[in-house]
Scaffold this active site. Sequence first.
Site, PDB file in Angstrom:
ATOM      1  N   GLY A   1     -41.918  52.675 -14.035  1.00 48.44           N
ATOM      2  CA  GLY A   1     -41.546  52.244 -12.671  1.00 48.44           C
ATOM      3  C   GLY A   1     -40.880  53.142 -12.148  1.00 48.44           C
ATOM      4  N   GLY A   2     -40.707  54.186 -12.359  1.00 43.25           N
ATOM      5  CA  GLY A   2     -39.561  55.214 -12.035  1.00 43.25           C
ATOM      6  C   GLY A   2     -39.637  55.885 -10.596  1.00 43.25           C
TER       7      GLY A   2
ATOM      8  N   GLY B   1     -37.820  52.199  -6.139  1.00 45.71           N
ATOM      9  CA  GLY B   1     -36.865  51.419  -5.995  1.00 45.71           C
ATOM     10  C   GLY B   1     -35.773  51.620  -6.821  1.00 45.71           C
TER      11      GLY B   1
ATOM     12  N   TYR C   1     -32.401  34.940 -13.786  1.00 51.62           N
ATOM     13  CA  TYR C   1     -33.126  33.664 -14.149  1.00 51.62           C
ATOM     14  C   TYR C   1     -33.836  33.763 -15.393  1.00 51.62           C
ATOM     15  CZ  TYR C   1     -37.192  36.217 -11.642  1.00 51.62           C
ATOM     16  OH  TYR C   1     -37.824  36.987 -10.844  1.00 51.62           O
TER      17      TYR C   1
ATOM     18  N   PRO D   1     -29.310  40.546  -6.352  1.00 50.01           N
ATOM     19  CA  PRO D   1     -30.088  41.070  -5.352  1.00 50.01           C
ATOM     20  C   PRO D   1     -29.552  42.660  -5.037  1.00 50.01           C
ATOM     21  CG  PRO D   1     -28.790  39.593  -4.417  1.00 50.01           C
ATOM     22  CD  PRO D   1     -28.306  39.452  -5.593  1.00 50.01           C
TER      23      PRO D   1
ATOM     24  N   ARG E   1     -42.296  41.525  -1.221  1.00 55.53           N
ATOM     25  CA  ARG E   1     -43.014  40.142  -2.175  1.00 55.53           C
ATOM     26  C   ARG E   1     -42.342  38.870  -2.481  1.00 55.53           C
ATOM     27  NH1 ARG E   1     -44.436  45.196  -4.320  1.00 55.53           N
ATOM     28  NH2 ARG E   1     -46.458  45.398  -4.620  1.00 55.53           N
TER      29      ARG E   1
HETATM   30  C1  HXC Z   1     -50.428  34.079  -5.442  1.00 55.84           C
HETATM   31  C2  HXC Z   1     -51.249  36.003  -6.204  1.00 55.84           C
HETATM   32  C3  HXC Z   1     -50.340  36.817  -5.156  1.00 55.84           C
HETATM   33  C4  HXC Z   1     -49.546  35.883  -4.510  1.00 55.84           C
HETATM   34  C5  HXC Z   1     -51.371  38.361  -6.273  1.00 55.84           C
HETATM   35  N1  HXC Z   1     -51.924  37.203  -6.762  1.00 55.84           N
HETATM   36  N2  HXC Z   1     -50.550  38.122  -5.447  1.00 55.84           N
HETATM   37  N3  HXC Z   1     -51.412  34.683  -6.040  1.00 55.84           N
HETATM   38  N4  HXC Z   1     -49.664  34.543  -4.579  1.00 55.84           N
HETATM   39  N5  HXC Z   1     -48.314  36.445  -3.577  1.00 55.84           N
HETATM   40  C6  HXC Z   1     -53.024  37.019  -7.737  1.00 55.84           C
HETATM   41  C7  HXC Z   1     -54.307  37.457  -7.075  1.00 55.84           C
HETATM   42  O1  HXC Z   1     -54.824  36.448  -6.286  1.00 55.84           O
HETATM   43  C8  HXC Z   1     -55.217  37.756  -8.271  1.00 55.84           C
HETATM   44  O2  HXC Z   1     -55.606  36.560  -8.580  1.00 55.84           O
HETATM   45  C9  HXC Z   1     -53.858  38.222  -9.213  1.00 55.84           C
HETATM   46  O3  HXC Z   1     -52.794  37.715  -8.785  1.00 55.84           O
HETATM   47  C10 HXC Z   1     -54.081  39.560  -9.677  1.00 55.84           C
HETATM   48  O4  HXC Z   1     -53.789  40.095  -8.092  1.00 55.84           O
HETATM   49  P1  HXC Z   1     -54.179  41.675  -7.827  1.00 55.84           P
HETATM   50  O5  HXC Z   1     -53.693  42.092  -6.418  1.00 55.84           O
HETATM   51  O6  HXC Z   1     -55.625  41.999  -8.382  1.00 55.84           O
HETATM   52  O7  HXC Z   1     -53.282  42.475  -9.093  1.00 55.84           O
HETATM   53  P2  HXC Z   1     -52.496  43.839  -9.109  1.00 55.84           P
HETATM   54  O8  HXC Z   1     -53.327  44.651  -8.214  1.00 55.84           O
HETATM   55  O9  HXC Z   1     -52.584  44.227 -10.681  1.00 55.84           O
HETATM   56  O10 HXC Z   1     -51.127  43.706  -8.755  1.00 55.84           O
HETATM   57  C11 HXC Z   1     -50.031  43.094  -9.507  1.00 55.84           C
HETATM   58  C12 HXC Z   1     -49.091  42.122  -8.742  1.00 55.84           C
HETATM   59  C13 HXC Z   1     -48.577  43.028  -7.826  1.00 55.84           C
HETATM   60  C14 HXC Z   1     -47.947  41.903  -9.603  1.00 55.84           C
HETATM   61  C15 HXC Z   1     -49.752  41.125  -8.199  1.00 55.84           C
HETATM   62  O11 HXC Z   1     -47.804  42.233  -6.803  1.00 55.84           O
HETATM   63  C16 HXC Z   1     -47.841  44.344  -7.930  1.00 55.84           C
HETATM   64  O12 HXC Z   1     -48.601  45.315  -8.191  1.00 55.84           O
HETATM   65  N6  HXC Z   1     -46.718  44.316  -8.240  1.00 55.84           N
HETATM   66  C17 HXC Z   1     -45.750  45.467  -8.873  1.00 55.84           C
HETATM   67  C18 HXC Z   1     -44.692  45.651  -7.713  1.00 55.84           C
HETATM   68  C19 HXC Z   1     -43.621  44.542  -7.698  1.00 55.84           C
HETATM   69  O13 HXC Z   1     -43.843  43.366  -7.840  1.00 55.84           O
HETATM   70  N7  HXC Z   1     -42.493  44.842  -7.439  1.00 55.84           N
HETATM   71  C20 HXC Z   1     -41.289  43.777  -7.626  1.00 55.84           C
HETATM   72  C21 HXC Z   1     -40.567  43.467  -8.544  1.00 55.84           C
HETATM   73  S1  HXC Z   1     -39.162  42.688  -8.021  1.00 55.84           S
HETATM   74  P3  HXC Z   1     -57.237  36.219  -8.556  1.00 55.84           P
HETATM   75  O14 HXC Z   1     -57.308  34.612  -9.259  1.00 55.84           O
HETATM   76  O15 HXC Z   1     -57.217  35.764  -7.053  1.00 55.84           O
HETATM   77  O16 HXC Z   1     -58.151  37.335  -8.880  1.00 55.84           O
HETATM   78  C22 HXC Z   1     -38.686  41.671  -9.424  1.00 55.84           C
HETATM   79  C23 HXC Z   1     -37.303  40.938  -8.809  1.00 55.84           C
HETATM   80  C24 HXC Z   1     -36.792  39.938  -9.860  1.00 55.84           C
HETATM   81  O17 HXC Z   1     -39.234  41.383 -10.472  1.00 55.84           O
HETATM   82  C25 HXC Z   1     -35.488  39.420  -9.154  1.00 55.84           C
HETATM   83  C26 HXC Z   1     -34.972  39.287  -7.677  1.00 55.84           C
HETATM   84  C27 HXC Z   1     -33.742  39.063  -7.591  1.00 55.84           C
HETATM   85  P1  NAP Z   2     -40.442  48.090  -7.337  1.00 54.99           P
HETATM   86  O1  NAP Z   2     -39.752  49.098  -6.499  1.00 54.99           O
HETATM   87  O2  NAP Z   2     -41.528  47.291  -6.774  1.00 54.99           O
HETATM   88  O3  NAP Z   2     -40.605  48.741  -8.810  1.00 54.99           O
HETATM   89  C1  NAP Z   2     -41.451  48.151  -9.604  1.00 54.99           C
HETATM   90  C2  NAP Z   2     -42.240  49.589 -10.349  1.00 54.99           C
HETATM   91  O4  NAP Z   2     -42.880  49.143 -11.267  1.00 54.99           O
HETATM   92  C3  NAP Z   2     -42.867  50.056  -9.121  1.00 54.99           C
HETATM   93  O5  NAP Z   2     -42.552  51.757  -9.153  1.00 54.99           O
HETATM   94  C4  NAP Z   2     -44.368  50.070  -9.774  1.00 54.99           C
HETATM   95  O6  NAP Z   2     -45.192  51.270  -9.626  1.00 54.99           O
HETATM   96  C5  NAP Z   2     -44.208  50.000 -11.208  1.00 54.99           C
HETATM   97  N1  NAP Z   2     -45.271  49.174 -11.890  1.00 54.99           N
HETATM   98  C6  NAP Z   2     -45.822  47.854 -11.552  1.00 54.99           C
HETATM   99  N2  NAP Z   2     -46.853  47.487 -12.391  1.00 54.99           N
HETATM  100  C7  NAP Z   2     -46.918  48.746 -13.211  1.00 54.99           C
HETATM  101  C8  NAP Z   2     -47.843  48.790 -14.289  1.00 54.99           C
HETATM  102  N3  NAP Z   2     -48.552  47.750 -14.565  1.00 54.99           N
HETATM  103  N4  NAP Z   2     -47.712  49.778 -15.056  1.00 54.99           N
HETATM  104  C9  NAP Z   2     -46.827  50.979 -14.589  1.00 54.99           C
HETATM  105  N5  NAP Z   2     -45.847  50.885 -13.628  1.00 54.99           N
HETATM  106  C10 NAP Z   2     -45.870  49.820 -12.890  1.00 54.99           C
HETATM  107  O7  NAP Z   2     -39.095  46.978  -7.447  1.00 54.99           O
HETATM  108  P2  NAP Z   2     -37.704  47.087  -8.041  1.00 54.99           P
HETATM  109  O8  NAP Z   2     -36.742  45.926  -6.996  1.00 54.99           O
HETATM  110  O9  NAP Z   2     -37.124  48.445  -7.852  1.00 54.99           O
HETATM  111  O10 NAP Z   2     -37.767  46.542  -9.326  1.00 54.99           O
HETATM  112  C11 NAP Z   2     -37.509  47.281 -10.459  1.00 54.99           C
HETATM  113  C12 NAP Z   2     -36.943  46.357 -11.747  1.00 54.99           C
HETATM  114  O11 NAP Z   2     -35.816  45.506 -11.332  1.00 54.99           O
HETATM  115  C13 NAP Z   2     -37.806  45.436 -12.102  1.00 54.99           C
HETATM  116  O12 NAP Z   2     -37.945  44.972 -13.449  1.00 54.99           O
HETATM  117  C14 NAP Z   2     -37.335  44.053 -11.312  1.00 54.99           C
HETATM  118  O13 NAP Z   2     -37.883  43.020 -11.902  1.00 54.99           O
HETATM  119  C15 NAP Z   2     -35.794  44.315 -11.535  1.00 54.99           C
HETATM  120  N6  NAP Z   2     -34.895  43.467 -10.691  1.00 54.99           N
HETATM  121  C16 NAP Z   2     -35.076  43.936  -9.473  1.00 54.99           C
HETATM  122  C17 NAP Z   2     -34.120  43.166  -8.669  1.00 54.99           C
HETATM  123  C18 NAP Z   2     -34.063  43.739  -7.253  1.00 54.99           C
HETATM  124  O14 NAP Z   2     -33.270  42.847  -6.160  1.00 54.99           O
HETATM  125  N7  NAP Z   2     -34.577  44.486  -6.582  1.00 54.99           N
HETATM  126  C19 NAP Z   2     -33.413  42.063  -9.073  1.00 54.99           C
HETATM  127  C20 NAP Z   2     -33.619  41.707 -10.333  1.00 54.99           C
HETATM  128  C21 NAP Z   2     -34.668  42.341 -11.390  1.00 54.99           C
HETATM  129  P3  NAP Z   2     -46.857  51.091  -9.308  1.00 54.99           P
HETATM  130  O15 NAP Z   2     -47.079  50.160  -8.358  1.00 54.99           O
HETATM  131  O16 NAP Z   2     -47.217  52.636  -8.785  1.00 54.99           O
HETATM  132  O17 NAP Z   2     -47.254  50.790 -10.796  1.00 54.99           O
END
Ligand code: HXC
Ligand code: NAP
Length: 279
Positions: free
Chosen positions: A16-17, A20, A148, A191, A200
């Site tokens: 995920g490099g 972010g 968490y 955060p 999200r």
């Molecule tokens: C409910 C949801 C949903 C939502 C997706 N789904 N988003 N359900 N609420 N907001 C459901 C869909 O309806 C589907 O189920 C299933 O999840 C898969 O969705 P897809 O869109 O097909 O999946 P995909 O394309 O693989 O995407 C994965 C993802 C997406 C996790 C849903 O958000 C993503 O690509 N995220 C990557 C980046 C990311 O999340 N970055 C944030 C990390 S921050 P059904 O049953 O309808 O088919 C982080 C910080 C933590 O972790 C701490 C913060 C302080």
């Molecule tokens: P982000 O920009 O959404 O980073 C997530 C990265 O993961 C994206 O580059 C995404 O790229 C990649 N990724 C997601 N699904 C993947 C898959 N299946 N295979 C390969 N790559 C995948 O979010 P971020 O805030 O920088 O988060 C980075 C890390 O920090 C995460 O582990 C998150 O839980 C952690 N974290 C963040 C916060 C915060 O406040 N931001 C707080 C606590 C922890 P693609 O979508 O192109 O695959």
Amino acid sequence: MFKPDLLRGKRVLVTGGGTGLGLAMGQRFLELGASLAICGRREAVLKAAAEDLSRSAPGRVAWHVCDIRDAAAVEAMLEALWRDGPLDALVNNAAGNFIARTEELSPRAIDAVLGIVLHGSAYVTTGCGKRWLAEGRKASVLSIVTTYAWTGSAYVVPSAMAKAGVLAMTRSLAVEWGGRGIRLNAIAPGPFPTLGAWERLVPRADLARRFETKNPLSRPGRHEELADLACFLLSDNAGYINGEVVTIDGGEWLQGAGQFNFLAELSEADWRALKPKKG
Ligand code: HXC
Ligand code: NAP
């Protein structure tokens, strides 16, 4: 803060490099002399990030399209990376997350998050680990979790379950592999605003500020603060740190935990009234 060659000679994979925090860490690793490989699912994002990073570090950045949920794709990526030489470090940074009421989650929604965070991190870690062990190579794994992972959190339950699992993997393998030269540690950020997380996890614009400031320092983290911590933990200077999770959250989770922390609400007059009366 660091010697400019702190990470010279190290080859680091950041999952995920391309965006972010992963991008911020990769940038800093390069500044300190490392070579970098990044992976993610979106080719255009990776290509643009790699071009950008390469400007100040020509020839030291590689990128691979790889969905880490797919064990075979992870194996193919690691084979390709190792053809150019071994990695020295892995950062498990890729994650998926969103907020939802848990009773409304479909099985696919649960699998989407567990697949990326828990299974994906395990595939990449074991894939690297078995190569390092076979080569007798010293190496380091850093996983980005969250606070968490141990407190749990409502509305992000699959993420909490998965991050707890990654932390358990870190502590377990720190013991299993530590004696053979592989250190595993984790960082638990509070955060740190990024596009991927905020779009999200922040449901209304007016809640962003609250999310960012509900800690004793009343501010969000800066990407460079997290990146510097990652550099230290990956460096040889942190050679005796193994199986640890370092929290970087301005005190956020402790503020939520301490039973009397809410007394910050008391006024000057309240505190004065509490003092024992003299005489
Ligand atoms: C409910 C949801 C949903 C939502 C997706 N789904 N988003 N359900 N609420 N907001 C459901 C869909 O309806 C589907 O189920 C299933 O999840 C898969 O969705 P897809 O869109 O097909 O999946 P995909 O394309 O693989 O995407 C994965 C993802 C997406 C996790 C849903 O958000 C993503 O690509 N995220 C990557 C980046 C990311 O999340 N970055 C944030 C990390 S921050 P059904 O049953 O309808 O088919 C982080 C910080 C933590 O972790 C701490 C913060 C302080
Ligand atoms: P982000 O920009 O959404 O980073 C997530 C990265 O993961 C994206 O580059 C995404 O790229 C990649 N990724 C997601 N699904 C993947 C898959 N299946 N295979 C390969 N790559 C995948 O979010 P971020 O805030 O920088 O988060 C980075 C890390 O920090 C995460 O582990 C998150 O839980 C952690 N974290 C963040 C916060 C915060 O406040 N931001 C707080 C606590 C922890 P693609 O979508 O192109 O695959």
